[in-house]
Write a protein that holds these residues in place. Sequence first.
Motif, PDB file in Angstrom:
ATOM      1  N   ALA A  80       8.502  22.371  29.850  1.00 24.71           N
ATOM      2  CA  ALA A  80       9.470  21.675  28.992  1.00 24.71           C
ATOM      3  C   ALA A  80      10.690  21.246  29.801  1.00 24.71           C
ATOM      4  N   ALA A  81      11.111  22.060  30.762  1.00 23.74           N
ATOM      5  CA  ALA A  81      12.239  21.689  31.623  1.00 23.74           C
ATOM      6  C   ALA A  81      11.866  20.507  32.512  1.00 23.74           C
ATOM      7  N   VAL A  82      10.621  20.461  32.982  1.00 24.79           N
ATOM      8  CA  VAL A  82      10.160  19.315  33.781  1.00 24.79           C
ATOM      9  C   VAL A  82      10.217  18.048  32.936  1.00 24.79           C
ATOM     10  N   GLU A  83       9.761  18.120  31.709  1.00 29.29           N
ATOM     11  CA  GLU A  83       9.789  16.958  30.826  1.00 29.29           C
ATOM     12  C   GLU A  83      11.222  16.531  30.519  1.00 29.29           C
ATOM     13  N   ALA A  84      12.114  17.501  30.313  1.00 22.37           N
ATOM     14  CA  ALA A  84      13.530  17.179  30.064  1.00 22.37           C
ATOM     15  C   ALA A  84      14.153  16.519  31.285  1.00 22.37           C
ATOM     16  N   PHE A  85      13.840  17.020  32.467  1.00 17.21           N
ATOM     17  CA  PHE A  85      14.305  16.417  33.727  1.00 17.21           C
ATOM     18  C   PHE A  85      13.841  14.963  33.803  1.00 17.21           C
ATOM     19  N   HIS A  86      12.577  14.730  33.578  1.00 16.97           N
ATOM     20  CA  HIS A  86      11.998  13.389  33.655  1.00 16.97           C
ATOM     21  C   HIS A  86      12.692  12.440  32.684  1.00 16.97           C
ATOM     22  N   ASP A  87      12.819  12.849  31.449  1.00 15.67           N
ATOM     23  CA  ASP A  87      13.446  12.008  30.426  1.00 15.67           C
ATOM     24  C   ASP A  87      14.913  11.720  30.762  1.00 15.67           C
ATOM     25  N   ALA A  88      15.644  12.762  31.170  1.00 14.92           N
ATOM     26  CA  ALA A  88      17.067  12.589  31.496  1.00 14.92           C
ATOM     27  C   ALA A  88      17.248  11.687  32.701  1.00 14.92           C
ATOM     28  N   ALA A  89      16.410  11.852  33.701  1.00 13.37           N
ATOM     29  CA  ALA A  89      16.516  11.039  34.916  1.00 13.37           C
ATOM     30  C   ALA A  89      16.264   9.560  34.617  1.00 13.37           C
ATOM     31  N   LEU A  90      15.254   9.271  33.822  1.00  8.56           N
ATOM     32  CA  LEU A  90      14.959   7.872  33.477  1.00  8.56           C
ATOM     33  C   LEU A  90      16.069   7.269  32.623  1.00  8.56           C
ATOM     34  N   ALA A  91      16.602   8.051  31.691  1.00  9.35           N
ATOM     35  CA  ALA A  91      17.674   7.556  30.826  1.00  9.35           C
ATOM     36  C   ALA A  91      18.961   7.298  31.601  1.00  9.35           C
ATOM     37  N   ALA A  92      19.113   7.957  32.757  1.00  6.66           N
ATOM     38  CA  ALA A  92      20.338   7.833  33.546  1.00  6.66           C
ATOM     39  C   ALA A  92      20.180   6.905  34.755  1.00  6.66           C
ATOM     40  N   GLY A  93      19.183   6.045  34.739  1.00  4.35           N
ATOM     41  CA  GLY A  93      19.065   5.039  35.784  1.00  4.35           C
ATOM     42  C   GLY A  93      18.012   5.300  36.832  1.00  4.35           C
ATOM     43  N   GLY A  94      17.244   6.370  36.684  1.00  4.55           N
ATOM     44  CA  GLY A  94      16.136   6.613  37.606  1.00  4.55           C
ATOM     45  C   GLY A  94      14.947   5.753  37.230  1.00  4.55           C
ATOM     46  N   SER A  95      13.949   5.736  38.081  1.00  6.11           N
ATOM     47  CA  SER A  95      12.735   4.985  37.774  1.00  6.11           C
ATOM     48  C   SER A  95      11.513   5.874  37.972  1.00  6.11           C
ATOM     49  N   GLU A  96      10.456   5.506  37.321  1.00  8.11           N
ATOM     50  CA  GLU A  96       9.223   6.282  37.307  1.00  8.11           C
ATOM     51  C   GLU A  96       8.526   6.285  38.664  1.00  8.11           C
ATOM     52  N   ASP A 117      15.517   8.063  42.532  1.00 11.48           N
ATOM     53  CA  ASP A 117      16.947   7.922  42.260  1.00 11.48           C
ATOM     54  C   ASP A 117      17.321   6.456  42.414  1.00 11.48           C
ATOM     55  N   PRO A 118      18.567   6.061  42.150  1.00  9.11           N
ATOM     56  CA  PRO A 118      18.934   4.645  42.231  1.00  9.11           C
ATOM     57  C   PRO A 118      18.714   3.991  43.598  1.00  9.11           C
ATOM     58  N   ASP A 119      18.631   4.785  44.675  1.00  5.53           N
ATOM     59  CA  ASP A 119      18.361   4.217  45.996  1.00  5.53           C
ATOM     60  C   ASP A 119      16.905   4.365  46.417  1.00  5.53           C
ATOM     61  N   GLY A 120      16.064   4.886  45.534  1.00  6.80           N
ATOM     62  CA  GLY A 120      14.631   4.983  45.817  1.00  6.80           C
ATOM     63  C   GLY A 120      14.152   6.314  46.370  1.00  6.80           C
ATOM     64  N   ASN A 121      15.037   7.292  46.542  1.00  6.36           N
ATOM     65  CA  ASN A 121      14.613   8.606  46.984  1.00  6.36           C
ATOM     66  C   ASN A 121      13.861   9.306  45.868  1.00  6.36           C
ATOM     67  N   LEU A 122      12.913  10.158  46.241  1.00  3.84           N
ATOM     68  CA  LEU A 122      12.112  10.862  45.248  1.00  3.84           C
ATOM     69  C   LEU A 122      12.713  12.219  44.936  1.00  3.84           C
ATOM     70  N   VAL A 123      12.849  12.500  43.653  1.00  5.73           N
ATOM     71  CA  VAL A 123      13.337  13.796  43.185  1.00  5.73           C
ATOM     72  C   VAL A 123      12.258  14.344  42.255  1.00  5.73           C
ATOM     73  N   GLU A 124      11.814  15.559  42.541  1.00  5.39           N
ATOM     74  CA  GLU A 124      10.702  16.161  41.826  1.00  5.39           C
ATOM     75  C   GLU A 124      11.129  17.478  41.185  1.00  5.39           C
ATOM     76  N   ALA A 125      10.605  17.717  39.990  1.00  5.50           N
ATOM     77  CA  ALA A 125      10.765  19.011  39.327  1.00  5.50           C
ATOM     78  C   ALA A 125       9.371  19.608  39.181  1.00  5.50           C
ATOM     79  N   VAL A 126       9.235  20.885  39.567  1.00  8.26           N
ATOM     80  CA  VAL A 126       7.937  21.576  39.565  1.00  8.26           C
ATOM     81  C   VAL A 126       8.081  22.892  38.816  1.00  8.26           C
ATOM     82  N   ALA A 127       7.159  23.142  37.885  1.00 10.24           N
ATOM     83  CA  ALA A 127       7.143  24.408  37.133  1.00 10.24           C
ATOM     84  C   ALA A 127       5.749  25.004  37.194  1.00 10.24           C
ATOM     85  N   PRO A 128       5.664  26.318  37.019  1.00 10.49           N
ATOM     86  CA  PRO A 128       4.343  26.909  36.904  1.00 10.49           C
ATOM     87  C   PRO A 128       3.663  26.405  35.632  1.00 10.49           C
ATOM     88  N   GLU A 129       2.358  26.264  35.706  1.00  9.09           N
ATOM     89  CA  GLU A 129       1.616  25.735  34.561  1.00  9.09           C
ATOM     90  C   GLU A 129       1.412  26.816  33.527  1.00  9.09           C
TER      91      GLU A 129
END
Length: 129
Positions: A80-96, A117-129
């Motif tokens: 759920a934290a990974v999904e929240a990270f993904h949603d927040a990042a996209l809403a704040a100007g990140g891209s998929e 991120d806005p300059d194209g760097n990759l930011v990843e969130a990883v959780a145990p399944e």
Amino acid sequence: MLDHVTIAASDLDRSLTFYEAALGALGFVRLDELVDEEEDDAQIEAAGWGEPGGRALIWVVTSPTPTQGVHVGLRAATSAAVEAFHDAALAAGGSEHSGPRRWPLYRRGEFNAIVRDPDGNLVEAVAPE
């Protein structure tokens, strides 16, 4: 041991918005802001995030030459934290890059999402399944 990561941003305000949202979704807080103390009404030139009560581990600084090609992986407590990270990042100007999902071929037992991120760097969130 890793001490910190610094990412240079071409548009600091845009990157601060992105990192505040993306990292905040994982429980990071902005711990430091640096300004030129010799200037009146100086703008923020750097900001650092970390765990509450800790020290800044991820820094974003202003630069005419942005960092590019970096991939930063961060641990999340739950899927759920990974999904929240993904949603927040996209809403704040990140891209998929890669939406929230399991990666059974490469990372058995993990659930992750990767955004740019806005300059194209990759930011990843990883959780145990």
